[in-house]
Design a protein around this motif. Structure first.
Motif, short mmCIF file in Angstrom:
data_model
loop_
_atom_site.label_atom_id
_atom_site.label_comp_id
_atom_site.label_asym_id
_atom_site.label_seq_id
_atom_site.Cartn_x
_atom_site.Cartn_y
_atom_site.Cartn_z
N UNK A 37 0.83 -1.20 0.00
CA UNK A 37 0.00 0.00 0.00
C UNK A 37 0.87 1.26 0.00
N UNK A 38 1.95 1.23 0.77
CA UNK A 38 2.85 2.38 0.80
C UNK A 38 3.52 2.57 -0.56
N UNK A 39 3.85 1.47 -1.21
CA UNK A 39 4.44 1.53 -2.54
C UNK A 39 3.44 2.14 -3.52
N UNK A 40 2.21 1.68 -3.44
CA UNK A 40 1.15 2.18 -4.31
C UNK A 40 0.94 3.67 -4.10
N UNK A 41 1.04 4.11 -2.85
CA UNK A 41 0.80 5.51 -2.52
C UNK A 41 2.04 6.38 -2.72
N UNK A 42 3.16 5.75 -2.99
CA UNK A 42 4.40 6.51 -3.14
C UNK A 42 4.94 7.02 -1.83
N UNK A 43 4.54 6.37 -0.72
CA UNK A 43 4.99 6.82 0.61
C UNK A 43 5.92 5.82 1.28
N UNK A 44 6.35 4.81 0.54
CA UNK A 44 7.23 3.81 1.13
C UNK A 44 8.55 4.46 1.54
N UNK A 76 2.26 1.84 -11.17
CA UNK A 76 2.93 2.81 -10.30
C UNK A 76 4.05 2.09 -9.57
N UNK A 77 5.30 2.51 -9.83
CA UNK A 77 6.47 1.83 -9.26
C UNK A 77 6.43 0.33 -9.57
N UNK A 78 5.95 0.01 -10.74
CA UNK A 78 5.90 -1.38 -11.18
C UNK A 78 4.64 -2.12 -10.78
N UNK A 79 3.90 -1.62 -9.82
CA UNK A 79 2.70 -2.30 -9.33
C UNK A 79 1.50 -1.93 -10.21
N UNK A 80 0.79 -2.94 -10.70
CA UNK A 80 -0.40 -2.68 -11.47
C UNK A 80 -1.53 -2.22 -10.54
N UNK A 81 -2.12 -1.05 -10.87
CA UNK A 81 -3.19 -0.49 -10.06
C UNK A 81 -4.52 -0.99 -10.61
N UNK A 82 -5.26 -1.72 -9.81
CA UNK A 82 -6.52 -2.31 -10.24
C UNK A 82 -7.65 -1.90 -9.30
N UNK A 83 -8.85 -1.84 -9.86
CA UNK A 83 -10.02 -1.63 -9.00
C UNK A 83 -10.18 -2.87 -8.11
N UNK A 84 -10.65 -2.65 -6.89
CA UNK A 84 -10.88 -3.76 -5.99
C UNK A 84 -11.80 -4.78 -6.64
N UNK A 85 -11.62 -6.04 -6.28
CA UNK A 85 -12.36 -7.12 -6.94
C UNK A 85 -13.87 -6.99 -6.78
N UNK A 86 -14.33 -6.29 -5.74
CA UNK A 86 -15.78 -6.14 -5.54
C UNK A 86 -16.31 -4.84 -6.16
N UNK A 96 -2.94 10.04 -8.76
CA UNK A 96 -1.49 9.99 -8.67
C UNK A 96 -0.99 10.87 -7.53
N UNK A 97 -1.60 12.03 -7.33
CA UNK A 97 -1.14 12.93 -6.28
C UNK A 97 -1.45 12.38 -4.90
N UNK A 98 -2.57 11.67 -4.76
CA UNK A 98 -2.93 11.08 -3.47
C UNK A 98 -2.24 9.74 -3.26
N UNK A 99 -1.84 9.10 -4.38
CA UNK A 99 -1.20 7.81 -4.29
C UNK A 99 -2.13 6.73 -3.78
#
Length: 527
Positions: free
Chosen positions: A353-360, A434-444, A452-455
């Protein structure tokens, strides 16, 4: 003697009769048998004492009583001889003589002497320096009295005794029954009080001159030696080092740069290439205490690869500042394409999650926060995400990868060529990475908006309508471009532009009303 038989000379019955016949032929002058022993009279009829007399090719000794000496040491001037049970001078032969002054454990019951062709015993030279005599293909050394020395010997022809004998000795010459000089490898039992168990079996290496190979006297540097193509090192006492050891003493804080690895105690050669061991205690105390092994790579000179991405056999691997190979998904702080100054392994959902948000957070190896892209006293730092395989694989991966992180599978994509090879992609072409991680909508959910700004995936899309840094994605991570009236699970309709940015978020389909009203039912973008 175990390896070389040493026998007391015994004359045959025929030889004894021959000597007897020779002696009796002297009559009044020469040899005569009196009271069961032999004596010798000179030409004037006086009985000879304290001197040698010859019969045939054999020498015999008349003691102070004038009787032929038998089975004893003879001291004549500065020379030592031995006569056997028949009185004959012993030549070219080992003789074992009882130690009449044996009192303690360090005193042998017997001493060995070697008598040369002239009958004289080998002795230490008058200089007192240790020298060796070659006898039947082996080398031996003797003290000033002619006694064969054994065990640990110093350079002054002195046998070393006590627990520290191995630290003081230069040569090793077996035990009291086999004093041959050690050459090459020897495993020797010693007492080392620095160990929890003082009784140790250490390996030593002795050069062709018999001297053990040793490091510097002050312990500041090991002695390196190539033996049969392999590199070994020895400490100040000559002990072959094993496992982690410092070739040179370091006064600085423990660093893997100070160490080489020398394999197990039964091996001892300096590691080259890959090896898997428990880290050095001072460098990584936690994993050392846990007995957690790591992979390391040593160059030909024994130095360990650290703080870099290195190509090995056409594959790329990453190593931290402790020299440990990194594996799994890693966020690396780097000052160049290969130089690593900090790392953070992504091993759980929170870090994803931190990677996805760019806050790692990534700290450098001094445990300081990395200042991304800001030039300090050295270099600017950039953070990239890589994948170095699962478990012990460790090799850099490229392209699309489905990666198990703490039981959940995540889709990643990494560059395939050029300077971005292996780096996690930031891509907004067809699929959002984002940083290599594929951003997907939640399965439900059918669709979600990523800012991108909120990450993060936005909970209320209405708050980001019209934002240029937003992307609408489906559950596979595909970017929804130039779409009208995508219905999400909240029964809301989403509209996007040609780049996939959100342009409308309405309760009714875009275009239901001709004009935009106060409730915003009509999507202005598609109006």
């Amino acid at each position: 003697m175990r390896k070389q038989t040493k026998l007391v000379a015994v004359l045959s019955a025929a030889a004894l009769l021959a000597i007897g016949a020779s002696m009796t032929s002297f009559a009044a002058a020469g040899w005569q048998e009196e009271n069961g022993t032999w004596v010798y009279y000179d030409k004037d009829g006086y009985q000879v004492s304290d001197q040698w007399q010859k019969s045939g090719n054999t020498w015999f000794y008349l003691n102070s009583d004038g009787e032929m000496a038998t089975d004893t040491i003879i001291e004549d001037d500065d020379n030592t001889y031995y006569v056997d049970a028949n009185g004959a001078m012993v030549v070219n032969q080992w003789i074992q003589v009882e130690n009449e002054d044996s009192y303690g454990d360090d005193d042998p019951d017997y001493f060995w002497y070697y008598f040369q062709a002239n009958g004289k015993a080998y002795k230490a030279p008058t200089s007192g320096k240790t020298s060796f005599k070659n006898i039947n293909g082996k080398k031996y050394t003797f003290d000033s009295e002619g006694k064969m020395l054994y065990g640990w010997i110093n350079t002054e022809s002195e046998r070393q005794t006590g627990d520290d004998a191995w630290t003081n000795g230069t040569y090793f010459c077996g035990d009291e029954n086999d004093g041959a000089q050690a050459n090459g490898w020897a495993q020797i039992s010693v007492v080392d009080d620095s160990q929890d168990d003082p009784d140790q079996n250490y390996y030593f290496y002795f050069d062709t001159n018999g001297k053990k190979v040793v490091g510097k006297d002050d312990g500041s540097e090991l002695k390196s030696k190539t033996i049969n193509g392999l590199k070994y090192s020895f400490d100040k006492n000559g002990k072959m080092v094993s496992e982690w050891a410092m070739p040179k003493a370091s006064n600085t804080e423990a660093s893997i740069s100070s160490y080489n690895y020398f394999n197990l105690p039964e091996q001892g050669w300096r590691a080259k290439g890959w090896f898997n061991v428990v880290p050095q205690e001072d460098v990584n105390p936690d994993d050392n205490a846990d007995d957690a092994s790591k992979w390391f790579y040593a160059e030909n000179d024994g130095d360990l690869v650290k703080s870099e991405i290195k190509t090995i056999n056409s594959k790329k691997y990453a190593f931290n500042a402790k020299g440990e190979m990194l594996s799994g998904v890693q966020a690396l702080a780097m000052t160049s394409n290969t130089k690593i100054v900090g790392s953070n392994g992504i091993g759980d959902a929170d870090k994803v999650d931190a990677l996805k948000a760019g806050t790692l957070e990534v700290k450098n190896y001094e445990n300081e926060d990395v200042k991304y892209g800001i030039s300090d006293d050295t270099d600017s730092v950039d953070v990239y995400v890589y994948y170095f395989g699962a478990g012990s694989d460790g090799s850099m991966k490229t392209g699309n990868q489905n990666i198990d992180i703490d039981g959940d599978v995540y889709a990643f994509s990494f560059g395939k060529s050029g300077s971005s090879k292996g780096r996690g992609l930031n891509e907004t072409k067809d699929t959002l990475y984002v940083n290599g991680l594929r951003i997907k909508a939640d399965s439900d959910m059918r669709y979600q908006v990523y800012s991108m700004s909120k990450g993060a995936l936005v909970e209320d899309p209405a708050t980001v309508v019209g934002k240029e840094d937003t992307y609408v994605v489906n559950t596979s991570g595909s970017i929804m471009k130039n779409k009208k009236n995508l219905k999400d699970t909240d029964d809301m309709y989403i509209c996007t532009d040609k780049d996939g940015h959100i342009r409308g978020y309405n309760e009714e389909k875009c275009g239901t009303k001709a004009d935009k009203d106060s409730k915003g039912y009509t999507c202005e973008y598609h109006k």
